[in-house]
Scaffold this active site. Structure first.
Site, PDB file in Angstrom:
ATOM      1  N   GLY A 481       8.182   3.179 -12.232  1.00 25.17           N
ATOM      2  CA  GLY A 481       9.175   3.884 -11.570  1.00 25.17           C
ATOM      3  C   GLY A 481      10.401   2.909 -11.006  1.00 25.17           C
ATOM      4  O   GLY A 481      11.471   3.252 -11.195  1.00 25.17           O
ATOM      5  N   ASN A 485      12.038  -6.795  -7.928  1.00 28.50           N
ATOM      6  CA  ASN A 485      12.618  -8.175  -8.155  1.00 28.50           C
ATOM      7  C   ASN A 485      13.422  -8.570  -7.212  1.00 28.50           C
ATOM      8  O   ASN A 485      14.272  -7.897  -6.579  1.00 28.50           O
ATOM      9  CB  ASN A 485      13.405  -8.393  -9.545  1.00 28.50           C
ATOM     10  CG  ASN A 485      12.831  -7.546 -10.594  1.00 28.50           C
ATOM     11  OD1 ASN A 485      11.902  -8.074 -11.268  1.00 28.50           O
ATOM     12  ND2 ASN A 485      13.318  -6.562 -11.259  1.00 28.50           N
ATOM     13  N   GLU A 518      10.243  -0.086  -2.516  1.00 27.07           N
ATOM     14  CA  GLU A 518      10.790  -1.482  -3.320  1.00 27.07           C
ATOM     15  C   GLU A 518      11.174  -2.677  -2.303  1.00 27.07           C
ATOM     16  O   GLU A 518      11.174  -3.718  -2.399  1.00 27.07           O
ATOM     17  CB  GLU A 518      11.708  -1.230  -4.522  1.00 27.07           C
ATOM     18  CG  GLU A 518      10.978  -0.464  -5.491  1.00 27.07           C
ATOM     19  CD  GLU A 518       9.928  -0.696  -6.046  1.00 27.07           C
ATOM     20  OE1 GLU A 518       9.369  -1.789  -6.023  1.00 27.07           O
ATOM     21  OE2 GLU A 518       9.122   0.433  -6.449  1.00 27.07           O
ATOM     22  N   HIS A 521       8.838  -4.419  -0.380  1.00 31.63           N
ATOM     23  CA  HIS A 521       8.268  -5.615  -0.935  1.00 31.63           C
ATOM     24  C   HIS A 521       9.156  -6.942  -0.877  1.00 31.63           C
ATOM     25  O   HIS A 521       8.761  -7.896  -1.330  1.00 31.63           O
ATOM     26  CB  HIS A 521       8.386  -5.388  -2.635  1.00 31.63           C
ATOM     27  CG  HIS A 521       6.950  -4.575  -2.982  1.00 31.63           C
ATOM     28  ND1 HIS A 521       5.798  -4.837  -2.935  1.00 31.63           N
ATOM     29  CD2 HIS A 521       7.025  -3.304  -3.907  1.00 31.63           C
ATOM     30  CE1 HIS A 521       4.974  -4.082  -3.399  1.00 31.63           C
ATOM     31  NE2 HIS A 521       5.822  -3.155  -3.856  1.00 31.63           N
ATOM     32  N   GLU A 540       1.137  -3.809  -3.144  1.00 32.73           N
ATOM     33  CA  GLU A 540       1.198  -2.151  -3.413  1.00 32.73           C
ATOM     34  C   GLU A 540       0.723  -1.291  -2.253  1.00 32.73           C
ATOM     35  O   GLU A 540       1.232  -0.399  -1.836  1.00 32.73           O
ATOM     36  CB  GLU A 540       0.613  -2.029  -4.746  1.00 32.73           C
ATOM     37  CG  GLU A 540       1.276  -2.658  -5.763  1.00 32.73           C
ATOM     38  CD  GLU A 540       2.869  -2.590  -5.809  1.00 32.73           C
ATOM     39  OE1 GLU A 540       3.286  -1.713  -5.388  1.00 32.73           O
ATOM     40  OE2 GLU A 540       3.177  -3.425  -6.600  1.00 32.73           O
TER      41      GLU A 540
END
Length: 1079
Positions: A481, A485, A518, A521, A540
Site C-alpha cells: 500500500g 522510506n 507512513e 514510521h 508496524e
C-alpha cells in the site's frame, strides 16, 4: 552554528586548530584530488607520525585526523590491470596473481583513519535545543560534503573532535561505527544461525520450524567489517531496463579478516577495490551465494583489525518488473505513449538487488546519493537536492544531501515524470506530493493531511521531524500500500490520490490513515529501528496504532476508534485463534520467511496490544514513555524489551511483566465469567482464563499460557464508565463489585480494548440483550458482544442458530461499525452456507435483517449527514445486492444505466453496489460494457472497483474470462492478485480459480517471486473450502509444489478449511431448521 551544541568544546577546538599550521603546506583541496593523492596521503601520515602535539592538546585529542577523499576513478595507476579482470558468470571473479599486495601497512606510517567526514548534528541533547540546532544546521550549513574544500570552522569539529564528542556525533556521523553507542545487551536475538526459539514455542511453531530447517540454516552477515558511510551513484536506463552503479563505502574492520561479506542479489559486481593507509587491494575472487543472497570479497592477505578503509565497487543490474529492488514502473503519457519510471522498494531485504550493501536493519550508515538521469525526468531521493550538473547526451547529474544514519531498507530513489503540489507544515518542513502528470490536484488531500500530521507527531513525541523535507509520491506499479522510506514515502496511487468526483469516502478515510501510518514510521521505525525482523511489530504494530490516534485528532467526525475494532482488532483475533498462528515476536532468518510475517499479527495484533497497553498505563504516561524510548534510542536499533523498559520507567507499572505474555506467546485468552448476587448491592464475579482456540479444543500441554490480562468492568449504572479495573494474572479469580443490584447488567471489557474474548454465562448474556436492543450499551460494546458470540459459534461453544436468533436484538442498530461487525460475521457464515442448499433461505434472512436499515437511509445522502451514515448506506445496499433484494437490484441497475449514459453520475460511494448489481446476473454484453468502462478511465481507484466487481459474475465462463483479463497486460501485476481473489471468493468461481492456480502456479511464482502478494492470493484461493477432502488435496499439492515464503500461509488456510468442515458438520441440521422456520 555548532556552538549551540558544543559550547564546552569550542575552546579545545580552537587549541586543536592551531595544529593545522604544522600541515599548512599540504594541499587539502578535496575537490581536486588527483593522481598525486596517494603521495599526499602518505606525506600526511609521515607528518602526523613525526609531530608531537602540545601537552594540553595531547590530553584531549587524538592526533589530527585529516579529512580526505579518494576516488580511484581519478587515479588510473592500477586501472588497466583492474579493467582486464574477467567475469566468471557462476560464482567467482579472479584477479591476476601479480595484482596481489601486502595488506599490512608500513608500521612507520601513522595508523590513523583518513576519511571524508561530514555529519548531521543531531542530538543527545534536550529536545528544544535539538530542534534549534537542527533548524540552524539546515539553514546555515550547506555542505562540507565529500569533494568540497573544508572550512576552518568545520574541520576541527567534524574531524578532530569526533573522538572527544563521539556521543553527539555518533548518531549521524559517517565517522562513527553504527550502533557503537547502542549496546543491545537487552535484546535476546542472537546473530548467526536463526534456529533458536523461546521456551514458550508452541508445537505448531516447532512443526513450522522443522519444515523451514529442511533448508540450509540461515546466518546473518558477519560483523567483523561494517560500513560507516556510502556514496551511492546510480544511472538507470529507462529504455533498456538496466542500471549501472558505483559505491564508495567507508568501512571499519573490527577484527582481522581476509574476507568482506555483504549482500548482493541479481546484480553483478564489475569491479571492487579496498583502499586503506596508502595502499590499494583488489580481491582475488568474489564468491556469490544465491541462497544466502551474499557476495564475499576474498583477499590473499589478512586485513588488520581496527582498520578504516574505503571500499570501491562498480556494478550493473536489471530494472526488473517484480516491484522489488530497483524496478521499472509503467505509465502512459497524455498521448498514450507507454513509458517507464525507475522506482525502489527495499523493505524488507531488497536493497541488495540495487547495490551491494550490508542489508540488515541494525547495520546503519549515512548515505550520499547521486543519480544520473535524463534531463527531462524528475529525480528524487531521501534528502533534498544539493547540486545539479548538466552532462552530455541529454543527461544530468543530481546529487542529494547526506542522510542521517539509517538502515538500507529505508533508502529510496525515484526517476520519472511527475507533477507535484507543495506546502509547509507549521513547523517549517517542506511537504510535496508527487502525482502522475496532469493529476496535480489529486494530491491536495494527502498534502493537507501530511502538513497537519507532521506537527501533530512532533508534539506527541516531543521530537521534531529529523529531515528538512517530506515527499509523498504516487507510484503506478507498487506491490504494497505504501512504504515509509525516510523523507520519500512511496504509495500506490489508490492510497494517496483523491479525485473529488470519483473517490469514495471510505477510500479518502483510508488515505488519511495510510498517510498517518507512513509518517509515524519516520519516528517509529526510521529514527528508531528494530534490531532484526523478529521485532518487526515494533515498527508496524506501533504505526498501525498511532495512525488511528492521528486521524482521530485530524478528523474526529470519522469516529475512527470505533472502526479500529473492526478494521484491526477482530481481524487479528480471527487469525490469532488458529493453531498455526505465530507470536508477535517470531524468530525469522531468511528473507523468504520475513515476507510472511507482514501479516495481521505484526500489524493488527501489534496495534491491538499497544492499544490495550495505552489504556492500561494511561495517555500521559504513554506519551512520556514514547518520548523516553525515542530519545534514548534515536538513530539506533531496539528490541521489544527496550520499549517495555521506557514505558515502565514512565508509568512505574510492571509493563514487561504484563506485556511479555502478549508478545512471546501466540494466541490469546478467553475470559469466562459467571456472577452471583451476594448482597442486595454486591455482585460476585468468578473469572477463568484459558487459551481460546478456533476449533474449541483444549490447549495441549505446553501450548497453553497464563496471560496477565488487564480487565475492566462496566455496569448499567454507568454504561460509559469503568466500575472496576484489575489484573487477571491467574487461571481463576473472584472479584466483588459494589453498588450492583440484582437486575443490573455487567459488561466485561468495555470499549473492547482488552485483547481477549469474553464468554458470559447464559444468565449474564440474557441480562445484556435488552441493553443491546435499546442501544444502552455503547457502540463498541455492542460490537464486541456480537463478535465474541460469533467466535463462540465457530469454536462450537454455541450453536449458529442461537446466535442468529440473538442478531434479532440488533435490528434497531444504527451504528456503521456495529453493522460492519455483523456483516463480517455473516460473510463467514455465507461462505459456509455456500456449500449447502440453504442459500435462498439465507438470502431471505439477510434481506429481512438489512432492509429496515436501507429504508431508513435511502439512496440519497441527507443534508448534514454524518460520515458514518454515508459509509453505512454503501455497506447495507451492497449486502442487499448480495442477498438478492429485487428492489435494491432494480434501483441499482437504473442508476448504473444513467451513469453510463452520462445522465446522472453515480456517487463514488455507491458505484461498487451498482456494478455488482448489474454483473452478478449479467450476460456477456454487460461484461463487455464493464470492460469498456475500465478501459475508459485512468483513475486507478475506479479501475480497482470495476475489475474486482467483475469477480461477482454468476457465469463460470465469464469468470474464466475475468481471470484471463487479470493475467493480461491490461491489469497491473499489483492488481491481478485481487482480481483473481474476487473470483475465488465467489462460490461459482471457487473451484475454477483453484484449478487455474494449480495449472499456473509456476507462472505466478515467477511473476511475484514469493512475497506477500502471492501469500494473499494463496490464502483467499483455498481457505473457503469446507471438506476434509479439499484440505488433503491442498496439503498434497503444496507438498509436491512448495512455494518458498508461503508455508505458514498454507498451514493457516488448511486449518481454516478443516474448521469450516467441522462447523458445517456440527451445525448444518440446526441451521437448516432455523432458517426455514424463521423465514
Amino acid at each position: 552554528m555548532y556552538k549551540n551544541a558544543l559550547k564546552g568544546g569550542i575552546r579545545t577546538a580552537k587549541q586543536a586548530w592551531k595544529l593545522k599550521n604544522e600541515f599548512g603546506k599540504l594541499n587539502l583541496d578535496l575537490a581536486k584530488a588527483n593522481s598525486d593523492f596517494q603521495e599526499h596521503l602518505c606525506e600526511a601520515a609521515r607528518l602526523i607520525h613525526n609531530f608531537s602535539p602540545p601537552p594540553a592538546a595531547a590530553t584531549t585529542l587524538n592526533p589530527v585526523s585529516l579529512l580526505l577523499k579518494t576516488n580511484p576513478s581519478d587515479n588510473r595507476r592500477h586501472s588497466d590491470e583492474h579493467t582486464r579482470r574477467k567475469v566468471v558468470a557462476s560464482h567467482n571473479r579472479w584477479t591476476p596473481n601479480n595484482s596481489r599486495r601486502l595488506l599490512t601497512p608500513d608500521k612507520t606510517a601513522f595508523n590513523a583513519c583518513f576519511r571524508a567526514e561530514t555529519g548531521h548534528l543531531n542530538a543527545l541533547i534536550s529536545s528544544k535545543q535539538f530542534v534549534k540546532v537542527q533548524k540552524q544546521f539546515y539553514r546555515d550549513f550547506s555542505s562540507v560534503s565529500l569533494g568540497a574544500p573544508l572550512k576552518n570552522s568545520d574541520a576541527p569539529l567534524l574531524g578532530d573532535l569526533c573522538s572527544q564528542y563521539r556521543a553527539i556525533l555518533a548518531h549521524t556521523s559517517a565517522d562513527v561505527i553504527p550502533g557503537e553507542n547502542h549496546p543491545q545487551h537487552q535484546c535476546q536475538q542472537r546473530r548467526g544461525i536463526h534456529s533458536q526459539k523461546p521456551q514458550q514455542v508452541l508445537k505448531e511453531d516447532q512443526h513450522h520450524q522443522r519444515k523451514m530447517a529442511q533448508k540450509a540454516e540461515f546466518e546473518r552477515l558477519p560483523t567483523n567489517v561494517v560500513p560507516r558511510h556510502y556514496e551511492l551513484i546510480l544511472q538507470p536506463d529507462l529504455k533498456a531496463f538496466t542500471f549501472t552503479g558505483k559505491t564508495i563505502v567507508q568501512v571499519h574492520v573490527k577484527e582481522p579478516t581476509s574476507q568482506i561479506t555483504l549482500n548482493a542479489l541479481d546484480i553483478t559486481i564489475d569491479s571492487a577495490e579496498l583502499q586503506f593507509e596508502c595502499s590499494k587491494f583488489q580481491p582475488e575472487k568474489i564468491v556469490y551465494s544465491a541462497e544466502n543472497e551474499t557476495a564475499t570479497l576474498e583477499f590473499t592477505k589478512e586485513i588488520p583489525a581496527e582498520t578504516a578503509g574505503v571500499l570501491y565497487m562498480t556494478f550493473t543490474g536489471e530494472l526488473n518488473d517484480k516491484m522489488k529492488g530497483f524496478y521499472r514502473s509503467k505509465y502512459f503519457t497524455a498521448e498514450g505513449e507507454e513509458r517507464y519510471a525507475g522506482v525502489t522498494q527495499f523493505e524488507a531485504t531488497d536493497a541488495r538487488r540495487c547495490f551491494p550493501c550490508w542489508d540488515e536493519p541494525a547495520i546503519k550508515a549515512t548515505f550520499d546519493i547521486t543519480l544520473v538521469v535524463p534531463k527531462d525526468r524528475v529525480a528524487l531521493s531521501n534528502m533534498p537536492v544539493l547540486k545539479e550538473d548538466p552532462l552530455p547526451n541529454g543527461l544530468r547529474r543530481v546529487r542529494f544531501d547526506r542522510t542521517p544514519v539509517m538502515s538500507t531498507y529505508l533508502v529510496a530513489v525515484v526517476v520519472g515524470e511527475y507533477d507535484y503540489v507543495e506546502g509547509k507544515s507549521e513547523d517549517g518542513v517542506l511537504v510535496r506530493v508527487f502525482t502522475p502528470v496532469g493529476k496535480r490536484e489529486q494530491g491536495t488531500f494527502a498534502l493537507e493531511v501530511a502538513t497537519k500530521v507532521l506537527p501533530y507527531y512532533k508534539d506527541y513525541f516531543n521530537i521534531a521531524y529529523p529531515l528538512p523535507k517530506m515527499d509523498l509520491i504516487a507510484i503506478s506499479d507498487f506491490s504494497a500500500g505504501a512504504m515509509e522510506n525516510w523523507g520519500l514515502v512511496t504509495y500506490r496511487e489508490t492510497f494517496v490520490l483523491v479525485d473529488p468526483k470519483n473517490t469514495s469516502l471510505m477510500r479518502k478515510q483510508s488515505i488519511a490513515l495510510t498517510v498517518g501510518h507512513e509518517i509515524a514510521h519516520q519516528w517509529f521505525g526510521n529514527l528508531v529501528t528494530m534490531e532484526w525482523w523478529t521485532h518487526l511489530w515494533l515498527n508496524e504494530g506501533y504505526a498501525s496504532f498511532v495512525e488511528f490516534l492521528c486521524v482521530h485528532h485530524l478528523f474526529p467526525e470519522y469516529d475512527i476508534w470505533t472502526q479500529f475494532v473492526t478494521d484491526m482488532y477482530t481481524r487479528a483475533l480471527e487469525l490469532d485463534s488458529l493453531k498455526n498462528s505465530h507470536p508477535i515476536e517470531v524468530p525469522v532468518g531468511h528473507p523468504s520467511e520475513i515476507d510472511e510475517i507482514f501479516d495481521e499479527i505484526s500489524y493488527n495484533k501489534g496495534a491491538s496490544v499497544i492499544r490495550m497497553l495505552h489504556d492500561y498505563i494511561g495517555e500521559d504516561d504513554f506519551r512520556k514513555g514514547m518520548n523516553l524510548y525515542l530519545t534514548r534510542h534515536q538513530y539506533g536499533n531496539t528490541c521489544t524489551e527496550d520499549l517495555w523498559t521506557a514505558l515502565q520507567e514512565a508509568s512505574s507499572k510492571k509493563v514487561a511483566d504484563v506485556m511479555s505474555s502478549w508478545t512471546q506467546h501466540k494466541g490469546f485468552p478467553v475470559v469466562s465469567v459467571e456472577s452471583e448476587q451476594k448482597e442486595p448491592k454486591q455482585r460476585l464475579l468468578r473469572l477463568r482464563q484459558c487459551k481460546f482456540t478456533a476449533d474449541g479444543s483444549t490447549a495441549e500441554q505446553g501450548d497453553d499460557c497464563l496471560w496477565v490480562v488487564p480487565v475492566s468492568v462496566s455496569t448499567s449504572k454507568n454504561p460509559t464508565g469503568i466500575a472496576k479495573t484489575f489484573l487477571l494474572d491467574k487461571p481463576y479469580m473472584e472479584v466483588v463489585l459494589e453498588n450492583v443490584e440484582e437486575d443490573d447488567w455487567i459488561k466485561i471489557n468495555p470499549g473492547t480494548v482488552g485483547y481477549y474474548r469474553t464468554r458470559y454465562s447464559p444468565e449474564m448474556l440474557e441480562q445484556l440483550m435488552p441493553a443491546v436492543e435499546k442501544m444502552e450499551l455503547p457502540p463498541l460494546d455492542r460490537l464486541g458482544l456480537i463478535d465474541d458470540m460469533f467466535a463462540m459459534v465457530q469454536a462450537g461453544h454455541a450453536g449458529t442458530a442461537e446466535v442468529l436468533a440473538l442478531v434479532d436484538s440488533y435490528r434497531n442498530e444504527t451504528n456503521y461499525t456495529v453493522w460492519t461487525a455483523i456483516t463480517n460475521s455473516l460473510t463467514n457464515l455465507h461462505i459456509l452456507i455456500s456449500h449447502t442448499d440453504l442459500m435462498d433461505d439465507f438470502h431471505r434472512f439477510g434481506r429481512c435483517l438489512y432492509e429496515p436499515v436501507a429504508a431508513r437511509l435511502g439512496w440519497e445522502p441527507r443534508d448534514g449527514e454524518n460520515h458514518l451514515d454515508t459509509l453505512l448506506r454503501s455497506l447495507v445496499l451492497t449486502r442487499l445486492v448480495s442477498f438478492r433484494s429485487e428492489e435494491v437490484i432494480e434501483m441499482a441497475r437504473n442508476r448504473f444505466r444513467s451513469h453510463v449514459n452520462g445522465t446522472s453520475l453515480l456517487p463514488a460511494d455507491l458505484r461498487t453496489t451498482c456494478y455488482k448489481a448489474v454483473l452478478q446476473d449479467g450476460d456477456e454484453a454487460i461484461f463487455e460494457e464493464m470492460l469498456n468502462l475500465y478501459r475508459a478511465t485512468d483513475l486507478h481507484e475506479e479501475q480497482d472497483r470495476i475489475s474486482r466487481a467483475l469477480g461477482c459474475s454468476g457465469d463460470v465462463k465469464l469468470l474464466r474470462r475475468v481471470i484471463d483479463f487479470a493475467m493480461s497486460g491490461e491489469v497491473r501485476a499489483q492488481d491481478s492478485v485481487f482480481v483473481i481473489v474476487a473470483v475465488a471468493i465467489n462460490p461459482k468461481g471457487r473451484d475454477m480459480a483453484w484449478e487455474f492456480f494449480k495449472e499456473n502456479n509456476k507462472q505466478l511464482l515467477e511473476r511475484y517471486q514469493g512475497g506477500f502478494l502471492l501469500s494473499r492470493l494463496i490464502k483467499y484461493l483455498i481457505e473457503n473450502f469446507a471438506s476434509e477432502e479439499r484440505a488433503k488435496e491442498v496439503e498434497d499439492f503444496f507438498q509436491a509444489n512448495p512455494i518458498p515464503g508461503t508455508e505458514r500461509t498454507v498451514s493457516q488456510a488448511v486449518e481454516t478449511i478443516r474448521l469450516n468442515a467441522a462447523w458445517l458438520l456440527r451445525d448444518q441440521l440446526q441451521l437448516t431448521t432455523y432458517l426455514r422456520e424463521s423465514n
